[in-house]
Design an enzyme around this catalytic site. Structure first.
Site, PDB file in Angstrom:
ATOM      1  N   LYS A   1      37.975  47.165  36.326  1.00 50.77           N
ATOM      2  CA  LYS A   1      39.266  47.184  35.641  1.00 50.77           C
ATOM      3  C   LYS A   1      39.811  48.601  35.595  1.00 50.77           C
ATOM      4  CE  LYS A   1      39.400  46.686  31.071  1.00 50.77           C
ATOM      5  NZ  LYS A   1      39.295  45.953  29.811  1.00 50.77           N
TER       6      LYS A   1
ATOM      7  N   PRO B   1      30.868  42.197  24.716  1.00 51.50           N
ATOM      8  CA  PRO B   1      29.846  41.415  24.018  1.00 51.50           C
ATOM      9  C   PRO B   1      29.023  40.487  24.917  1.00 51.50           C
ATOM     10  CG  PRO B   1      31.967  40.376  23.726  1.00 51.50           C
ATOM     11  CD  PRO B   1      32.234  41.635  24.495  1.00 51.50           C
ATOM     12  N   GLY B   2      29.341  40.431  26.218  1.00 44.30           N
ATOM     13  CA  GLY B   2      28.510  39.653  27.131  1.00 44.30           C
ATOM     14  C   GLY B   2      29.194  38.494  27.822  1.00 44.30           C
ATOM     15  N   ALA B   3      30.525  38.385  27.718  1.00 40.86           N
ATOM     16  CA  ALA B   3      31.236  37.246  28.310  1.00 40.86           C
ATOM     17  C   ALA B   3      31.164  37.252  29.830  1.00 40.86           C
ATOM     18  CB  ALA B   3      32.691  37.233  27.849  1.00 40.86           C
TER      19      ALA B   3
ATOM     20  N   ASP C   1      25.566  48.642  28.267  1.00 45.29           N
ATOM     21  CA  ASP C   1      26.654  49.054  27.387  1.00 45.29           C
ATOM     22  C   ASP C   1      26.142  50.080  26.388  1.00 45.29           C
ATOM     23  OD1 ASP C   1      29.595  47.469  26.736  1.00 45.29           O
ATOM     24  OD2 ASP C   1      28.878  48.949  25.295  1.00 45.29           O
TER      25      ASP C   1
ATOM     26  N   ASP D   1      23.984  54.483  28.565  1.00 46.43           N
ATOM     27  CA  ASP D   1      25.158  55.014  29.248  1.00 46.43           C
ATOM     28  C   ASP D   1      25.053  54.697  30.734  1.00 46.43           C
ATOM     29  OD1 ASP D   1      27.209  56.489  30.344  1.00 46.43           O
ATOM     30  OD2 ASP D   1      26.648  58.382  29.394  1.00 46.43           O
TER      31      ASP D   1
ATOM     32  N   ASP E   1      34.230  45.686  33.386  1.00 50.81           N
ATOM     33  CA  ASP E   1      35.396  45.412  32.536  1.00 50.81           C
ATOM     34  C   ASP E   1      35.452  46.445  31.422  1.00 50.81           C
ATOM     35  OD1 ASP E   1      37.673  43.817  32.036  1.00 50.81           O
ATOM     36  OD2 ASP E   1      36.644  42.765  30.411  1.00 50.81           O
TER      37      ASP E   1
END
Length: 242
Positions: free
Chosen positions: A196, A85-87, A114, A131, A156
């Site tokens: 990640k 969501p943009g963190a 995203d 994408d 992430d």
């Protein structure tokens, strides 16, 4: 909101004092749903994210990593893969000064990508419903990036979990390997990549690929990652562009 450019990230570890762990019951929820909700309520990073206006707790993972490894600096250009969501983009905006809040520092750039929609964020340019593996997305980013190159690629992102650990691991490794194609096209020589992954049988394949492309590769696990989680991060620095 505290200024993430200057406040030591170690202070976030005191946020556990803000919560008192107590049994929580939610009507109409299954046992598994109740356990998940109780974990959220008792998670100090969830509470701290709310208090500091981060979009989710994952912001603290990047803050910890950056505090230790000094990855994000004012004036740098960043691509945030799987940004919703943009963190992480929030952290990057503050650290590279892309919103220009510090006129005495160099102003950077943050681009988030995203498949999902990402709510607007001052200082970031989002490519929603795109994408990151698509050549068309690469071309769009190349047009947007200053001098057509990024200094840092962050990821992430993760696939939707199937519940089959080996399959989920394989899919995430494949996504991370696709970042090497992105780096080859858009990462500046000497640049860095943070991604990640979930540990498993194919971890060596990802590490080998990163070792071929970067001079220094290390594994990091921030304290904000839940202990029971298999998630780890590869921090790859000094990109050797072929």
């Amino acid at each position: 909101m505290w200024n993430c450019l200057y406040l030591p990230v170690c202070r976030i570890h005191t946020t556990g004092q803000l919560l008192k762990k107590a049994p929580v019951r939610f009507k109409g929820k299954s046992g598994a749903e109740q356990r998940w909700l109780e974990r959220q309520v008792n998670d100090p990073f969830v509470k701290a994210a709310h208090l500091q206006h981060f979009r989710c707790r994952s912001a603290f993972k990047l803050l910890e990593i950056d505090e230790k490894h000094r990855l994000l600096k004012p004036g740098l250009s960043v691509i945030d893969c799987g940004a919703a969501p943009g963190a992480w983009s929030q952290v990057a905006v503050q650290r590279v000064n892309s919103a220009g809040e510090r006129p005495d520092l160099a102003r950077g750039y943050v681009f988030g990508v995203d498949l999902l929609h990402i709510a607007p964020l001052q200082g970031a340019h989002f490519l929603s419903n795109c994408d990151i593996t698509s050549p068309a997305t690469h071309a769009e980013l190349q047009k947007l990036l200053p001098e057509a190159y990024a200094d840092i690629i962050l990821s992430d992102m993760a696939p939707n979990a199937t519940g089959v650990r080996e399959l989920d691991h394989e899919r995430l490794v494949s996504m991370c390997l696709s970042l090497l194609d992105l780096a080859e096209r858009l990462l500046r020589p000497g640049g860095s990549l943070l991604c990640k992954y979930w540990d498993g049988a194919l971890t060596h394949k990802l590490r080998d690929g990163l070792n071929r492309a970067f001079q220094d590769v290390k594994t990091v696990k921030p304290k904000a990652s839940r202990k029971e989680s298999a998630e780890l991060y590869f921090l790859a620095r000094t990109f050797r562009k072929t």
